[in-house]
Design an enzyme around this catalytic site. Structure first.
Site, PDB file in Angstrom:
ATOM      1  N   HIS A  26       0.825  -1.208   0.000  1.00 35.86           N
ATOM      2  CA  HIS A  26       0.000   0.000   0.000  1.00 35.86           C
ATOM      3  C   HIS A  26       0.861   1.260   0.000  1.00 35.86           C
ATOM      4  O   HIS A  26       1.731   1.423   0.858  1.00 35.86           O
ATOM      5  CB  HIS A  26      -0.911   0.032   1.232  1.00 35.86           C
ATOM      6  CG  HIS A  26      -2.034  -0.955   1.177  1.00 35.86           C
ATOM      7  ND1 HIS A  26      -3.274  -0.634   0.670  1.00 35.86           N
ATOM      8  CD2 HIS A  26      -2.119  -2.241   1.567  1.00 35.86           C
ATOM      9  CE1 HIS A  26      -4.082  -1.678   0.757  1.00 35.86           C
ATOM     10  NE2 HIS A  26      -3.396  -2.684   1.294  1.00 35.86           N
ATOM     11  N   ASP A  28      -0.017   4.378   0.764  1.00 33.02           N
ATOM     12  CA  ASP A  28      -0.209   5.197   1.962  1.00 33.02           C
ATOM     13  C   ASP A  28       0.217   4.468   3.228  1.00 33.02           C
ATOM     14  O   ASP A  28       0.171   5.049   4.318  1.00 33.02           O
ATOM     15  CB  ASP A  28      -1.666   5.679   2.078  1.00 33.02           C
ATOM     16  CG  ASP A  28      -2.670   4.549   1.983  1.00 33.02           C
ATOM     17  OD1 ASP A  28      -2.268   3.399   1.759  1.00 33.02           O
ATOM     18  OD2 ASP A  28      -3.881   4.822   2.122  1.00 33.02           O
ATOM     19  N   HIS A 212      -9.443  -7.430  -1.294  1.00 32.77           N
ATOM     20  CA  HIS A 212      -9.159  -7.702   0.114  1.00 32.77           C
ATOM     21  C   HIS A 212     -10.261  -8.602   0.670  1.00 32.77           C
ATOM     22  O   HIS A 212     -11.431  -8.231   0.677  1.00 32.77           O
ATOM     23  CB  HIS A 212      -9.141  -6.396   0.911  1.00 32.77           C
ATOM     24  CG  HIS A 212      -7.839  -5.664   0.868  1.00 32.77           C
ATOM     25  ND1 HIS A 212      -7.420  -4.972  -0.237  1.00 32.77           N
ATOM     26  CD2 HIS A 212      -6.863  -5.518   1.813  1.00 32.77           C
ATOM     27  CE1 HIS A 212      -6.235  -4.415   0.022  1.00 32.77           C
ATOM     28  NE2 HIS A 212      -5.868  -4.740   1.246  1.00 32.77           N
ATOM     29  N   GLU A 215      -9.314 -11.417   5.703  1.00 28.29           N
ATOM     30  CA  GLU A 215      -8.414 -10.795   6.684  1.00 28.29           C
ATOM     31  C   GLU A 215      -9.201 -10.483   7.944  1.00 28.29           C
ATOM     32  O   GLU A 215      -9.017 -11.107   8.984  1.00 28.29           O
ATOM     33  CB  GLU A 215      -7.778  -9.532   6.101  1.00 28.29           C
ATOM     34  CG  GLU A 215      -6.846  -8.833   7.081  1.00 28.29           C
ATOM     35  CD  GLU A 215      -6.399  -7.454   6.593  1.00 28.29           C
ATOM     36  OE1 GLU A 215      -5.388  -6.952   7.123  1.00 28.29           O
ATOM     37  OE2 GLU A 215      -7.062  -6.874   5.709  1.00 28.29           O
ATOM     38  N   ASP A 312       2.209  -5.669   2.913  1.00 29.86           N
ATOM     39  CA  ASP A 312       0.985  -4.941   3.200  1.00 29.86           C
ATOM     40  C   ASP A 312       1.305  -3.453   3.389  1.00 29.86           C
ATOM     41  O   ASP A 312       1.085  -2.657   2.493  1.00 29.86           O
ATOM     42  CB  ASP A 312       0.262  -5.516   4.417  1.00 29.86           C
ATOM     43  CG  ASP A 312      -1.184  -5.048   4.520  1.00 29.86           C
ATOM     44  OD1 ASP A 312      -1.739  -4.571   3.497  1.00 29.86           O
ATOM     45  OD2 ASP A 312      -1.782  -5.162   5.606  1.00 29.86           O
TER      46      ASP A 312
END
Length: 376
Positions: A26, A28, A212, A215, A312
């Site tokens: 990711h 951000d 996604h 999770e 991640d």
């Protein structure tokens, strides 16, 4: 396998020097703490720490509450400094520089343009800004004798109901850096079926999707990703292990049975974008334990699932792909052959044309062979 927090070895070879593929990374979630401090000062952002090392520690501590909602709250800080062309461009450039340093030769960077409009940018302008930063870093890498390829994964936030608009954005930029689509954010309560119009559109455009799932929610979420989202890959997907029953075990063998969903995911080679450290932080593997050697990664690998290793969020987990591979090696005794298998799985699963995936796989194999020969 590991010698320190910064050095990880397999069969005497520095893992950082091995060619790697990063599929679940990711933007951000990978800002340098010093960059957050400098960009934050420009906009008057109130920070929990003003020294880079202290801010880095704050991210890790705040992300280790054992649940996804608290983990996601930390992104408010990183996203706040990514609301301008300058901020997005710098963050993207540095992100790719860090991938190069990590030994990544192909990376897919996922991020949600809809979260970066507070400074007046349009959706298209955000994508262009990120691509500009990516291109700058690639050019710098070439000048330094390094070679890396990057694709953007444009992400829609699953709670915001802008999926179709973001899907259309992704397709508009498919020949200008964007290689795939994702949905992210709070998983429980926001199933992929809410974005069905987006997934229908993407299917009609032959545009690849990762979702996604598995999770912060279980098997129903994975079913939705596969059958509502037409996902080719599962973002995390670790909770597919809930559909695996351990019948009995002895000192040498474990005997298991797979449910229909797990069997489908295995037989169809649906890719699992596993992120070990993150899965521990968010409590995604709490059913099995809270240590790395409790992670069902090895169970899935030994059963023949298409497992890949990912970071991640580099900042939130204070990690790199090198470190994740090292931690798994320490936990499960993996050797160089195992690490190569994970990278070949990732190369075969990249959102690239078949011929380019084959070339990437050849590059991975050649790099591992050269390292092995050198270390022999």
């Amino acid at each position: 396998m590991s010698t320190s927090d910064d050095d990880y070895y397999s069969d005497g070879i520095d893992i950082r020097d091995l060619p790697k593929v990063s599929l679940h990374d990711h933007l951000d979630g990978g800002l340098r703490p010093q960059t957050i401090i400098e960009l934050g000062e420009q906009i008057g952002l109130d920070l929990p720490a003003t020294e880079a090392e202290d801010l880095a520690d704050w991210f890790v501590d705040s992300c280790s509450a054992g649940n996804l909602p608290d983990y996601l709250k930390t992104f408010d800080l990183s996203i706040a400094v990514m609301q301008s062309e300058q901020g997005l461009r710098r963050v993207a450039r540095e992100f790719v520089e860090d991938l190069v340093d990590d030994g990544v030769v192909y990376g897919e960077i996922r991020w949600a343009p809809e979260q970066h409009l507070q400074g007046g940018l349009s959706l298209d302008q955000t994508v262009v800004a990120v691509q500009a930063g990516i291109d700058e870093a690639i050019d710098d890498a070439v000048r330094d004798g390094r070679d890396i390829r990057i694709g953007q994964l444009v992400t829609a936030m699953r709670h915001a109901d802008r999926g179709l608009e973001i899907a259309e954005l992704a397709v508009r930029h498919r020949d200008r850096g964007v290689v795939g689509f994702d949905i992210a954010g709070a998983e429980a309560g926001f199933p992929p079926s809410r974005q069905r119009a987006a997934f229908d559109y993407l299917a009609s455009e032959y545009f690849p999707v990762t979702v996604h799932a598995g999770e912060a929610d279980g098997l129903d979420s994975i079913r939705g990703a596969l059958f509502d989202g037409r996902a080719l890959r599962l973002g995390h997907g670790v909770r597919i292990a809930e559909d695996i029953t351990i019948e009995r075990s002895d000192d040498e063998n474990v005997y298991v049975s797979l449910g229909r969903l797990a069997q489908w995911v295995k037989d169809r080679e649906i890719v699992l974008e596993l992120s070990p450290s993150s899965n521990l932080q968010t409590g995604a593997i709490e059913r099995w334990g809270d240590e790395m050697d409790d992670h069902p990664f090895d169970l899935l690998y030994q059963l023949g699932f298409r497992v890949t290793v990912n970071v991640d969020n580099r900042t939130m987990s204070a990690t790199t792909l090198t470190r994740e591979l090292g931690l798994l090696g320490d936990a499960f005794g993996y050797d160089l052959r195992d690490l190569e298998s994970f990278q070949l799985n990732a190369a075969a699963s990249a959102f690239l044309p078949l011929e380019e995936r084959e070339e990437l796989s050849e590059r991975i194999s050649a790099g591992f062979e050269a390292a092995d020969n050198e270390g022999a």
